[in-house]
Design a protein around this motif. Structure first.
Motif, PDB file in Angstrom:
ATOM      1  N   MET A  71      12.650  26.198 -13.671  1.00 38.59           N
ATOM      2  CA  MET A  71      11.241  26.561 -13.765  1.00 38.59           C
ATOM      3  C   MET A  71      11.069  28.065 -13.949  1.00 38.59           C
ATOM      4  O   MET A  71      10.165  28.517 -14.666  1.00 38.59           O
ATOM      5  CB  MET A  71      10.498  26.099 -12.507  1.00 38.59           C
ATOM      6  CG  MET A  71      10.207  24.609 -12.459  1.00 38.59           C
ATOM      7  SD  MET A  71       9.214  24.056 -13.847  1.00 38.59           S
ATOM      8  CE  MET A  71       7.819  25.114 -13.703  1.00 38.59           C
ATOM      9  N   CYS A  72      11.930  28.842 -13.329  1.00 39.41           N
ATOM     10  CA  CYS A  72      11.832  30.295 -13.497  1.00 39.41           C
ATOM     11  C   CYS A  72      12.108  30.696 -14.941  1.00 39.41           C
ATOM     12  O   CYS A  72      11.425  31.584 -15.496  1.00 39.41           O
ATOM     13  CB  CYS A  72      12.808  30.989 -12.548  1.00 39.41           C
ATOM     14  SG  CYS A  72      12.426  30.755 -10.792  1.00 39.41           S
ATOM     15  N   LEU A  73      13.086  30.048 -15.588  1.00 39.05           N
ATOM     16  CA  LEU A  73      13.384  30.369 -16.989  1.00 39.05           C
ATOM     17  C   LEU A  73      12.272  29.895 -17.915  1.00 39.05           C
ATOM     18  O   LEU A  73      11.973  30.566 -18.924  1.00 39.05           O
ATOM     19  CB  LEU A  73      14.717  29.743 -17.378  1.00 39.05           C
ATOM     20  CG  LEU A  73      15.959  30.332 -16.695  1.00 39.05           C
ATOM     21  CD1 LEU A  73      17.219  29.632 -17.185  1.00 39.05           C
ATOM     22  CD2 LEU A  73      16.069  31.837 -16.945  1.00 39.05           C
ATOM     23  N   VAL A  74      11.653  28.771 -17.612  1.00 39.74           N
ATOM     24  CA  VAL A  74      10.495  28.327 -18.412  1.00 39.74           C
ATOM     25  C   VAL A  74       9.367  29.336 -18.299  1.00 39.74           C
ATOM     26  O   VAL A  74       8.705  29.686 -19.296  1.00 39.74           O
ATOM     27  CB  VAL A  74      10.045  26.923 -17.951  1.00 39.74           C
ATOM     28  CG1 VAL A  74       8.719  26.547 -18.606  1.00 39.74           C
ATOM     29  CG2 VAL A  74      11.097  25.891 -18.283  1.00 39.74           C
ATOM     30  N   MET A  75       9.140  29.838 -17.095  1.00 41.38           N
ATOM     31  CA  MET A  75       8.097  30.852 -16.898  1.00 41.38           C
ATOM     32  C   MET A  75       8.433  32.130 -17.640  1.00 41.38           C
ATOM     33  O   MET A  75       7.535  32.793 -18.203  1.00 41.38           O
ATOM     34  CB  MET A  75       7.956  31.114 -15.397  1.00 41.38           C
ATOM     35  CG  MET A  75       6.737  31.932 -15.031  1.00 41.38           C
ATOM     36  SD  MET A  75       5.231  30.973 -15.320  1.00 41.38           S
ATOM     37  CE  MET A  75       4.009  32.192 -14.851  1.00 41.38           C
ATOM     38  N   LYS A  76       9.722  32.494 -17.684  1.00 40.64           N
ATOM     39  CA  LYS A  76      10.115  33.713 -18.407  1.00 40.64           C
ATOM     40  C   LYS A  76       9.910  33.557 -19.910  1.00 40.64           C
ATOM     41  O   LYS A  76       9.489  34.501 -20.588  1.00 40.64           O
ATOM     42  CB  LYS A  76      11.587  34.027 -18.110  1.00 40.64           C
ATOM     43  CG  LYS A  76      12.007  35.416 -18.557  1.00 40.64           C
ATOM     44  CD  LYS A  76      11.238  36.467 -17.767  1.00 40.64           C
ATOM     45  CE  LYS A  76      11.622  37.888 -18.198  1.00 40.64           C
ATOM     46  NZ  LYS A  76      10.866  38.904 -17.453  1.00 40.64           N
ATOM     47  N   MET A  77      10.177  32.354 -20.439  1.00 38.88           N
ATOM     48  CA  MET A  77       9.937  32.118 -21.860  1.00 38.88           C
ATOM     49  C   MET A  77       8.457  32.189 -22.189  1.00 38.88           C
ATOM     50  O   MET A  77       8.053  32.686 -23.257  1.00 38.88           O
ATOM     51  CB  MET A  77      10.502  30.755 -22.267  1.00 38.88           C
ATOM     52  CG  MET A  77      12.026  30.680 -22.218  1.00 38.88           C
ATOM     53  SD  MET A  77      12.674  29.085 -22.734  1.00 38.88           S
ATOM     54  CE  MET A  77      12.321  29.121 -24.490  1.00 38.88           C
TER      55      MET A  77
END
Length: 377
Positions: A71-77
């Motif tokens: 979820m953190c990487l989705v938010m970063k994208m």
């Protein structure tokens, strides 16, 4: 500053890309240690290395709803908004399945309806296993095609609400999307053609063998002729029996119809007699009621006339028989009145007009007027 969206990023669906994640989940991600340490200063090129390190997917878990690295990487994208070509390369990556799921998830949030169906439907053919962290912190086994089906058909995935997209048949009707072609369609067509050819070959061989053996043996031909004759005789017997049964059924049908008509006539006569009997009973009742009413009216008129005549006679007699002795002597007058009342009571008791039943009393008055004896009841 680390949580702000890239100034060069475009708005998605009329809003900031980071707003596609709910505010509560977004605040949980901003407070997470993985977001602060591992996602700070990431770019589209360095994001690939972090995506290759993923070993599970999921949303939030635990009592305090801690977000997963996925979820953190989705938010970063969503924050840096990589180009569409980079996202498509993520989806087409066959070596790292979690990188593929990361690109598919981001495209489902930000892509158009046509792009979503065009790039996510081919992933239905990917059956590799995935680990998914559940809300209680445990892991569950899933497959890539199951995650893709969830993205295309469900409203929520990994604790994030999916934007609504149009149905596939709507896009096909408008011409925006071509008909879906299964990867196994060619194999199915080849199997069907092969089965049809095998059936045709088997039928040809069977017909050839049957004709060959039939034309070769005279004994078999003689048996065939004998069977044909027996069938012919049997058909003739069957036709004869059928005709006889049909005649019998016709006669039985006529007899049954005759019995049915006779029963109907009998029922009709019974109903007619009963109606006539009811009608006669009603007429007799009406006649009796009419005669009773006539007798009552006649008896009333006779009693009124009798009372009127008796009153006139009493008046005349009173006027003519009045004497000074009657005026003076009250005892003689009283005794005369009492004897008169006793006489009237005797007459009433004997003629039966004082009967408690009004109908019997009326009948007795009528009989008394006709000179008949009263009814004793």
């Amino acid at each position: 500053m680390a949580n702000r969206t890239d100034p060069s990023a475009k708005s998605i669906r009329g809003t900031n890309p980071q707003n596609l994640v709910e505010k509560i989940v977004r605040s949980k991600i901003y407070q997470n240690t993985y977001w602060k340490e591992q996602c700070f200063g990431l770019t589209a090129e360095t994001l690939v290395d972090k995506a290759m390190e993923l070993d599970h997917i999921g949303g939030t878990f635990g009592g305090n709803r801690k977000p997963t690295p996925f979820m953190c990487l989705v938010m970063k994208m969503l924050q840096i908004q990589p180009e569409k070509e980079i996202v498509i390369e993520f989806i087409k990556n066959d070596d790292y399945k979690y990188v593929r799921i990361l690109g598919a998830f981001y495209l489902r949030l930000t892509g158009t309806d046509t792009d979503v169906y065009q790039y996510l439907e081919p992933l239905y053919n990917d059956y590799r296993k995935l680990r998914r962290k559940l809300a209680d912190g445990n892991y569950a086994l899933m497959h890539v095609d199951e995650v893709i089906d969830e993205l295309l058909t469900k409203d929520y995935s990994c604790d994030i609400a999916m934007p609504r997209i149009k149905k596939r048949w709507t896009l096909e009707a408008t011409g925006s999307l071509e008909l879906r072609k299964s990867a196994l369609e060619e194999d199915f067509e080849e199997e069907e053609e092969k089965e049809e050819n095998d059936q045709l070959d088997g039928m040809d061989d069977e017909i050839h063998d049957r004709d060959y053996y039939r034309g070769r043996s005279p004994v078999r031909e003689r048996d065939r002729d004998r069977r044909r004759d027996s069938h012919r005789y049997r058909d003739h017997d069957y036709d004869r029996d059928y005709d006889r049964d049909r005649d019998y059924d016709r006669e039985r049908g006529h007899g049954r119809e005759r019995d049915r008509n006779r029963d109907r006539d009998r029922d009709w006569d019974r109903y007619r007699l009963r109606d006539e009997k009811d009608l006669g009973r009603d007429r007799g009742r009406d006649r009796r009621e009419r005669d009773r009413g006539r007798r009552r009216s006649y008896s009333r008129s006779r009693s009124r006339s009798r009372d009127r005549e008796g009153g006139d006679n009493r008046k005349r007699h009173g006027r003519s028989s009045m004497s000074p002795r009657r005026r003076d002597g009250h005892d003689e007058h009283g005794t005369r009145e009492e004897s008169k009342k006793k006489k009237e009571k005797k007459e009433k008791k004997t003629d039966g007009t004082d009967h408690p039943d009004p109908e019997i009393a009326e009948a007795n008055r009528l009989r008394a007027s006709l000179g008949l004896k009263p009814l004793k009841m």
